[in-house]
Scaffold this active site. Sequence first.
Site, PDB file in Angstrom:
ATOM      1  N   ALA A 149       0.753  -1.209  -0.085  1.00  0.00           N
ATOM      2  CA  ALA A 149      -0.088  -0.056   0.133  1.00  0.00           C
ATOM      3  C   ALA A 149       0.859   1.451  -0.099  1.00  0.00           C
ATOM      4  O   ALA A 149       2.011   1.145   0.390  1.00  0.00           O
ATOM      5  CB  ALA A 149      -0.931   0.071   1.180  1.00  0.00           C
ATOM      6  N   PRO A 150       0.422   2.355  -0.554  1.00  0.00           N
ATOM      7  CA  PRO A 150       1.045   3.503  -0.460  1.00  0.00           C
ATOM      8  C   PRO A 150       0.624   4.412   0.478  1.00  0.00           C
ATOM      9  O   PRO A 150      -0.026   4.328   1.495  1.00  0.00           O
ATOM     10  CB  PRO A 150       0.607   4.156  -1.852  1.00  0.00           C
ATOM     11  CG  PRO A 150      -0.941   3.956  -1.850  1.00  0.00           C
ATOM     12  CD  PRO A 150      -0.876   2.613  -1.286  1.00  0.00           C
ATOM     13  N   GLU A 178       6.429   2.764   4.413  1.00  0.00           N
ATOM     14  CA  GLU A 178       6.959   3.158   5.596  1.00  0.00           C
ATOM     15  C   GLU A 178       6.731   4.607   6.285  1.00  0.00           C
ATOM     16  O   GLU A 178       7.136   4.852   7.389  1.00  0.00           O
ATOM     17  CB  GLU A 178       8.531   3.056   5.416  1.00  0.00           C
ATOM     18  CG  GLU A 178       8.907   3.725   4.087  1.00  0.00           C
ATOM     19  CD  GLU A 178       8.786   2.834   2.807  1.00  0.00           C
ATOM     20  OE1 GLU A 178       7.673   2.242   2.575  1.00  0.00           O
ATOM     21  OE2 GLU A 178       9.825   2.503   2.113  1.00  0.00           O
ATOM     22  N   THR A 231       7.975   0.902  -8.865  1.00  0.00           N
ATOM     23  CA  THR A 231       7.624  -0.260  -8.012  1.00  0.00           C
ATOM     24  C   THR A 231       6.763  -1.512  -8.707  1.00  0.00           C
ATOM     25  O   THR A 231       6.882  -2.304  -8.420  1.00  0.00           O
ATOM     26  CB  THR A 231       6.847   0.188  -6.690  1.00  0.00           C
ATOM     27  OG1 THR A 231       7.573   1.346  -6.329  1.00  0.00           O
ATOM     28  CG2 THR A 231       6.914  -0.892  -5.638  1.00  0.00           C
ATOM     29  N   GLU A 250      -1.889  -0.908  -9.567  1.00  0.00           N
ATOM     30  CA  GLU A 250      -2.442   0.653  -9.648  1.00  0.00           C
ATOM     31  C   GLU A 250      -1.329   1.604  -9.396  1.00  0.00           C
ATOM     32  O   GLU A 250      -0.842   1.625  -8.229  1.00  0.00           O
ATOM     33  CB  GLU A 250      -3.539   1.041  -8.223  1.00  0.00           C
ATOM     34  CG  GLU A 250      -4.775  -0.270  -8.268  1.00  0.00           C
ATOM     35  CD  GLU A 250      -5.648   0.166  -9.387  1.00  0.00           C
ATOM     36  OE1 GLU A 250      -5.726   1.102 -10.214  1.00  0.00           O
ATOM     37  OE2 GLU A 250      -6.534  -0.940  -9.981  1.00  0.00           O
ATOM     38  N   CYS A 284      -3.344   9.952  -7.207  1.00  0.00           N
ATOM     39  CA  CYS A 284      -3.246   9.684  -8.470  1.00  0.00           C
ATOM     40  C   CYS A 284      -4.112   9.902  -9.563  1.00  0.00           C
ATOM     41  O   CYS A 284      -4.098  10.202 -10.914  1.00  0.00           O
ATOM     42  CB  CYS A 284      -2.976   8.187  -8.753  1.00  0.00           C
ATOM     43  SG  CYS A 284      -4.138   6.962  -7.785  1.00  0.00           S
TER      44      CYS A 284
HETATM   45  P1  NAD Z   1       5.945   3.612  -3.750  1.00  0.00           P
HETATM   46  O1  NAD Z   1       5.982   2.708  -4.975  1.00  0.00           O
HETATM   47  O2  NAD Z   1       7.222   4.342  -3.535  1.00  0.00           O
HETATM   48  O3  NAD Z   1       5.557   2.973  -2.558  1.00  0.00           O
HETATM   49  C1  NAD Z   1       4.394   1.952  -2.524  1.00  0.00           C
HETATM   50  C2  NAD Z   1       4.668   1.105  -1.450  1.00  0.00           C
HETATM   51  O4  NAD Z   1       5.477  -0.193  -2.460  1.00  0.00           O
HETATM   52  C3  NAD Z   1       5.179   1.374  -0.340  1.00  0.00           C
HETATM   53  O5  NAD Z   1       4.693   0.613   0.700  1.00  0.00           O
HETATM   54  C4  NAD Z   1       6.532   0.941  -0.486  1.00  0.00           C
HETATM   55  O6  NAD Z   1       7.348   0.365   0.673  1.00  0.00           O
HETATM   56  C5  NAD Z   1       6.711  -0.227  -1.360  1.00  0.00           C
HETATM   57  N1  NAD Z   1       7.969  -0.643  -2.341  1.00  0.00           N
HETATM   58  C6  NAD Z   1       8.576   0.307  -2.726  1.00  0.00           C
HETATM   59  N2  NAD Z   1       9.507  -0.535  -3.417  1.00  0.00           N
HETATM   60  C7  NAD Z   1       9.256  -1.933  -3.206  1.00  0.00           C
HETATM   61  C8  NAD Z   1       9.848  -3.178  -3.646  1.00  0.00           C
HETATM   62  N3  NAD Z   1      10.925  -3.291  -4.206  1.00  0.00           N
HETATM   63  N4  NAD Z   1       9.163  -4.195  -3.279  1.00  0.00           N
HETATM   64  C9  NAD Z   1       8.090  -4.082  -2.803  1.00  0.00           C
HETATM   65  N5  NAD Z   1       7.486  -2.956  -2.136  1.00  0.00           N
HETATM   66  C10 NAD Z   1       7.927  -1.971  -2.512  1.00  0.00           C
HETATM   67  O7  NAD Z   1       4.531   4.613  -4.027  1.00  0.00           O
HETATM   68  P2  NAD Z   1       4.287   5.869  -2.912  1.00  0.00           P
HETATM   69  O8  NAD Z   1       5.277   7.054  -3.074  1.00  0.00           O
HETATM   70  O9  NAD Z   1       4.070   5.306  -1.546  1.00  0.00           O
HETATM   71  O10 NAD Z   1       3.082   6.218  -3.326  1.00  0.00           O
HETATM   72  C11 NAD Z   1       2.875   7.300  -4.406  1.00  0.00           C
HETATM   73  C12 NAD Z   1       2.433   6.680  -5.752  1.00  0.00           C
HETATM   74  O11 NAD Z   1       1.367   5.680  -5.706  1.00  0.00           O
HETATM   75  C13 NAD Z   1       2.364   7.760  -6.943  1.00  0.00           C
HETATM   76  O12 NAD Z   1       2.998   7.249  -8.039  1.00  0.00           O
HETATM   77  C14 NAD Z   1       0.872   7.418  -7.250  1.00  0.00           C
HETATM   78  O13 NAD Z   1       0.278   7.935  -8.251  1.00  0.00           O
HETATM   79  C15 NAD Z   1       0.678   5.972  -6.901  1.00  0.00           C
HETATM   80  N6  NAD Z   1      -0.965   5.621  -6.657  1.00  0.00           N
HETATM   81  C16 NAD Z   1      -1.823   5.232  -7.389  1.00  0.00           C
HETATM   82  C17 NAD Z   1      -3.159   4.992  -6.950  1.00  0.00           C
HETATM   83  C18 NAD Z   1      -3.735   4.240  -8.125  1.00  0.00           C
HETATM   84  O14 NAD Z   1      -5.043   3.986  -7.683  1.00  0.00           O
HETATM   85  N7  NAD Z   1      -3.440   4.160  -9.446  1.00  0.00           N
HETATM   86  C19 NAD Z   1      -3.567   5.443  -5.893  1.00  0.00           C
HETATM   87  C20 NAD Z   1      -2.607   6.088  -5.116  1.00  0.00           C
HETATM   88  C21 NAD Z   1      -1.400   6.180  -5.296  1.00  0.00           C
END
Ligand code: NAD
Length: 476
Positions: A149-150, A178, A231, A250, A284
């Site tokens: 989750a984000p 985190e 990611t 997503e 997003c």
């Molecule tokens: P992020 O990808 O940096 O982090 C999301 C999650 O992925 C976090 O829990 C992180 O710890 C985990 N993660 C990172 N690297 C990983 C790996 N190698 N393996 C497993 N898990 C890993 O994204 P963020 O900064 O938390 O969120 C923002 C992003 O999310 C933006 O790009 C936004 O557009 C997107 N978002 C999309 C939607 C949608 O419905 N499409 C909704 C909300 C946010």
Amino acid sequence: MSYQTHLFIDGAYEGGNGPSLPAHEPATGRLMADVASADPGQIDRAVRVAHAAFAGWSQTTPKARSLALLRMADAIEDRAEALADVEAANAGKPWRFVKAGELANVADVFRFFGTAVRNMPATAANGYRSSQHTSLMRRDPIGVIASIAPWNYPLLMAAWKIAPAVAAGNTVVIKPSENTPLSLLLLASILSEFLPKGVVNVVTGNGPDVGQALITHDLVRMISLTGDVRTGRAVLKAAAGETIKRTHLELGGKAPVIVCADADLDRLVDTLREASFYNAGQDCTAACRVFADRSIADKVTERLSTMIGSLVYGAPQENDVEFGPLITAAQRDRVAGFVERARGAGAEIVAGGKTPEREGYYYEPTLVTAPITAEIVQKEVFGPVVTVTAFDEPETALNWANQSEYGLASSVWSRDASLAMQIANRLEYGVTWVNTHGVFATEMPHGGMKNSGYGSDLSMQSLLDYTQIRHIMLAS
Ligand code: NAD
């Protein structure tokens, strides 16, 4: 105030054996808590208990699972204030919006999937090869789902993942961001009141270590991510390792807002007040790039600039606040960097464009006029920044929108229903709004195309995404 900071595995909280990570309050930068991280052994155990719990949970009836989810929805509403306190502080959101809006949606998502699972289209019985062969189609759960989750809607995004997965009979190991682990750790014990041990487990920690170990575990059958495109690529690699896993992605977005010459500008500006700036634009689907017909582009810019000047931002508990700080200092500096680079690339900063002198990770609501080629119009900024770019023909705006690497959310604004539908039908985006933007219905699918990913959140379609279709043939 004290917070729940332990992992939740097999129905109980336990300390983390990995290095702890700080959770901050974005409105002040203050440390809220040091949160446990799972070590590889704890991640392995969480997946194994989810795997063991699947044997029982997958065999329960839709009615039993429905009842559990409906009770969870009630419990979330009962505890909404406590959940909102943690969510608003850790994610830097106005408390009143979290309580009345986001928590209400979280409960609604559990209620919807609790209802949908009893209506899932499942069996078709017929004799296709001969009258002696009867075919059945079943929809069965998949197994252990690793959910990632984000930070932008920590509870709501977790609900979008947990509710359909559990309703369909799967078990879940979920990792919050985190940056924002605290609300999900609190929610875990609320959900567990209605679930057998091991059905929902929460492991905390960073992405590269904890997230990566979770998504590559052999017993994980499906990975569900809401996060960055980068990611998403890591998930796809993990899904093609020793075992083949399903994926549900997503990812990011860069929503175009196509404003035709005859658009209702009052409605546009009223809508963008929320659709562009809710959650400080860290959304997003945020209405972040306006393509306006040249005949009205100056008026649109002026009206948006006036609206932006009246936006109220501040700390979660302050009165009348419409949005809060960015999630981290790094995210604020990233947003500021986009605006600074735009200044040198033919763009004009019409409103905002500065980091205010106050504690916390704030950035001013900002309006920029920029050419279509500017980085700030092409890349996901994920902050309180809107661009305006003028077009001469609607076809040009449509092409600009479709040339984007993203394909999540979009909107079209026109009083001419025929023109609006012609554009809407050809937009390569998972969702297109006409004369509105950012309005969700739990019954309707939400998902992207292209680099925004695939798979649906919300709606019956999401429930189906968390099932495996099977064919059983009986010979008589
Ligand atoms: P992020 O990808 O940096 O982090 C999301 C999650 O992925 C976090 O829990 C992180 O710890 C985990 N993660 C990172 N690297 C990983 C790996 N190698 N393996 C497993 N898990 C890993 O994204 P963020 O900064 O938390 O969120 C923002 C992003 O999310 C933006 O790009 C936004 O557009 C997107 N978002 C999309 C939607 C949608 O419905 N499409 C909704 C909300 C946010």
